[in-house]
Enzyme design. Structure first.
Site, short mmCIF file in Angstrom:
data_model
loop_
_atom_site.label_atom_id
_atom_site.label_comp_id
_atom_site.label_asym_id
_atom_site.label_seq_id
_atom_site.Cartn_x
_atom_site.Cartn_y
_atom_site.Cartn_z
CB THR A 36 -0.88 0.00 1.27
OG1 THR A 36 -1.50 -1.27 1.38
CG2 THR A 36 -1.93 1.07 1.24
CB VAL A 37 3.33 2.57 2.44
CG1 VAL A 37 4.15 3.85 2.59
CG2 VAL A 37 2.33 2.45 3.58
CE LYS A 72 4.45 0.48 12.02
NZ LYS A 72 3.48 0.99 11.08
CD GLU A 106 7.80 13.24 10.41
OE1 GLU A 106 8.66 14.11 10.57
OE2 GLU A 106 7.02 12.89 11.32
CB VAL A 147 5.95 8.22 14.91
CG1 VAL A 147 5.07 8.57 16.11
CG2 VAL A 147 7.14 7.38 15.34
N GLY A 156 1.69 8.29 11.05
CA GLY A 156 1.36 8.40 9.63
C GLY A 156 1.69 9.76 9.05
CB ILE A 205 0.92 13.72 12.44
CG1 ILE A 205 -0.56 13.34 12.45
CG2 ILE A 205 1.18 14.94 13.31
CD1 ILE A 205 -1.10 12.97 13.83
CG ASP A 226 1.60 0.13 15.15
OD1 ASP A 226 2.48 -0.01 14.29
OD2 ASP A 226 0.86 1.13 15.22
CE LYS A 267 2.57 3.56 14.33
NZ LYS A 267 1.15 3.41 13.98
N1 HSE Z 1 -1.10 -0.32 11.55
C1 HSE Z 1 -0.73 1.03 11.76
C2 HSE Z 1 -1.94 1.76 12.33
C3 HSE Z 1 -0.30 1.63 10.46
O1 HSE Z 1 -3.03 1.21 12.31
O2 HSE Z 1 -1.81 2.86 12.80
C4 HSE Z 1 0.47 2.90 10.60
O3 HSE Z 1 1.63 2.74 11.35
#
Ligand code: HSE
Length: 432
Positions: A18-19, A111, A135, A138, A140, A142, A207, A211
């Protein structure tokens, strides 16, 4: 203004999910704007992914394909390596080490990699005079790493608290809207491209912990130490809890909280009840929010989309712009300036929300209140909700401020009562 004398910055991308697809699209669609902003043209020249045959909606014509992502590091046609593979070890780590050893800038959205190996990678980056940028790791879209490391560099930061996982915030928001259980909504978050490859990282708070560790390092200079963090996820939160919390004037949010204390930094990740009167309570869906408090600035708040193709790719490309401009300075501080100390949660002082599922019969309330009294726990408010005849009732209570050891001991005792129809649930109320 672009400098026509500067050669095109050649970008190698590892990971075309995706990214990765989003990064390639932004670099192509916004090429003129990016050249104008960074003073240098950028172009993807090489890529690597697990499967070449997947239709990703863009062409690989003119790009070098590497079966092994680590080969991007030595490709003479690559000036900067972008890692979007994920995972703290394996190919992502090997690629980071190989790129930095080549003296090539390394940009990542990973991360787990930075939280686990950030200090060693940063030392290597400094040694090789090659930028290490993260960047997108953490919050997304922002630009919180930049805000903390540059915009707030004049301040002593003493507390950072945040909603850092878009998947969990999305799940909790949809549970509130629809009353649907957690498992059904997780599947939607995965389809929307928010969740990690292994969604247990999202829903178990890992996750968020990765972060938060990175934020603590950038904000306080805290050592990156995942073992120093208390981590609890949202699996045990039910739509009932969300409704009851609402009736009491709260929302339930998965938060990361990092506080500067005498001996270092205390970090914790867990669901919290936050007052409806706070701004953070109204950050819904896939959005993230970070609140940083410092001296002399006071409180600053950063909000925006925390996951998904566009926001994450936006942050990756912003790092590429910094590289194009010639950035080299390290972002992570030298290791262990400020220790991250695991203090456990026993001494955590808070008010607590408690939900007890009990048989609706005489003497139940007396047994519950006796267990609380014996731990010197004082009740601020208490509600009993009876359901259909013969069904267990819900007893909801909010305690006055106490510590977690007392809560745990009383929940253990209450959990052992014959009248309990399910294990007791408690959720910390965060004082913001
Ligand atoms: N899985 C992460 C979330 C993606 O839902 O925030 C972005 O780091």
């Amino acid at each position: 203004m672009s400098d026509d004398n500067k050669p095109v910055l050649k970008v190698g991308v590892a990971g075309l999910g995706t990214v990765g697809g989003g990064v390639i699209k932004i670099l192509r669609d916004n090429a003129a704007l990016l050249t104008q902003r960074s003073g240098r043209a950028m172009a993807v020249t090489a890529v690597s992914a697990r499967n070449r045959r997947v239709d990703r909606g863009f062409s690989f014509d003119g790009l070098t394909w590497h079966d092994d992502p680590v080969d991007l590091a030595a490709d003479p046609n690559v000036d900067v390596v972008v890692e979007l593979i994920g995972g703290s070890d394996g190919p992502a780590l090997l690629l980071a080490q190989a790129a930095l050893k080549e003296g090539k800038p390394f940009v990542t959205a990973n991360k787990a990699l930075i939280a686990r190996h950030g200090e060693a990678l940063s030392a290597l980056a400094v040694e090789q005079d090659a930028p290490l940028r993260f960047e997108a790791a953490v919050a997304g879209g922002i630009p919180i790493i930049k805000a903390l490391s540059e915009g707030l560099s004049a301040n002593t930061i003493d507390r950072v608290y945040a909603i850092l996982n878009g998947t969990c915030n999305y799940i909790l928001s949809v549970m509130e809207e629809t009353g649907a259980p957690f498992e059904d909504i997780l599947a939607d978050a995965q389809k929307l491209g928010y969740a990690e490859a292994d969604p247990t990282f999202d829903v178990d708070g890992i996750d968020t912990a990765h972060k938060l560790a990175i934020l603590s390092s950038v904000a306080f200079g805290a050592s990156l130490n995942m073992d120093a963090m208390f981590t609890e996820g949202i699996r045990h939160i039910t739509p009932h809890d969300i409704t009851f919390a609402g009736e009491l004037g709260y929302k339930i949010k998965l938060m990361g909280v990092s506080t500067l204390i005498d001996d270092g930094v205390m970090q914790r990740v867990h669901p919290c009840l936050v007052s409806l009167e706070t701004a953070i309570a109204h950050v819904n869906g896939v959005n993230n929010v970070v609140v940083a408090e410092g001296d002399p600035i006071g409180q600053t708040v950063y909000q925006g989309p925390g996951a998904g193709e566009g926001p994450t790719a936006s942050a990756v490309v912003a790092d590429l712009c910094d590289v194009a401009r010639g950035a080299t300075s390290p972002i992570l501080p030298p290791p262990a300036d400020v220790p991250s100390t695991y203090l456990g949660m026993d001494g955590h002082e808070a008010r607590y929300y408690v939900r007890l599922t009990v048989a609706d019969e005489p003497g139940v309330m007396a047994a519950i209140t006796a267990a609380l009294r014996d731990e010197d726990l004082s009740i601020e408010s208490l509600i009993q909700r009876s359901h259909a005849a013969g069904e267990p009732a819900s007893v909801l209570l909010v305690t006055h401020e106490t510590n977690e050891m007392k809560i745990r001991r009383s929940m253990e005792r209450i959990g052992g009562l014959d009248v309990m129809a399910a294990a007791p649930v408690f959720i910390r109320i965060e004082n913001l």
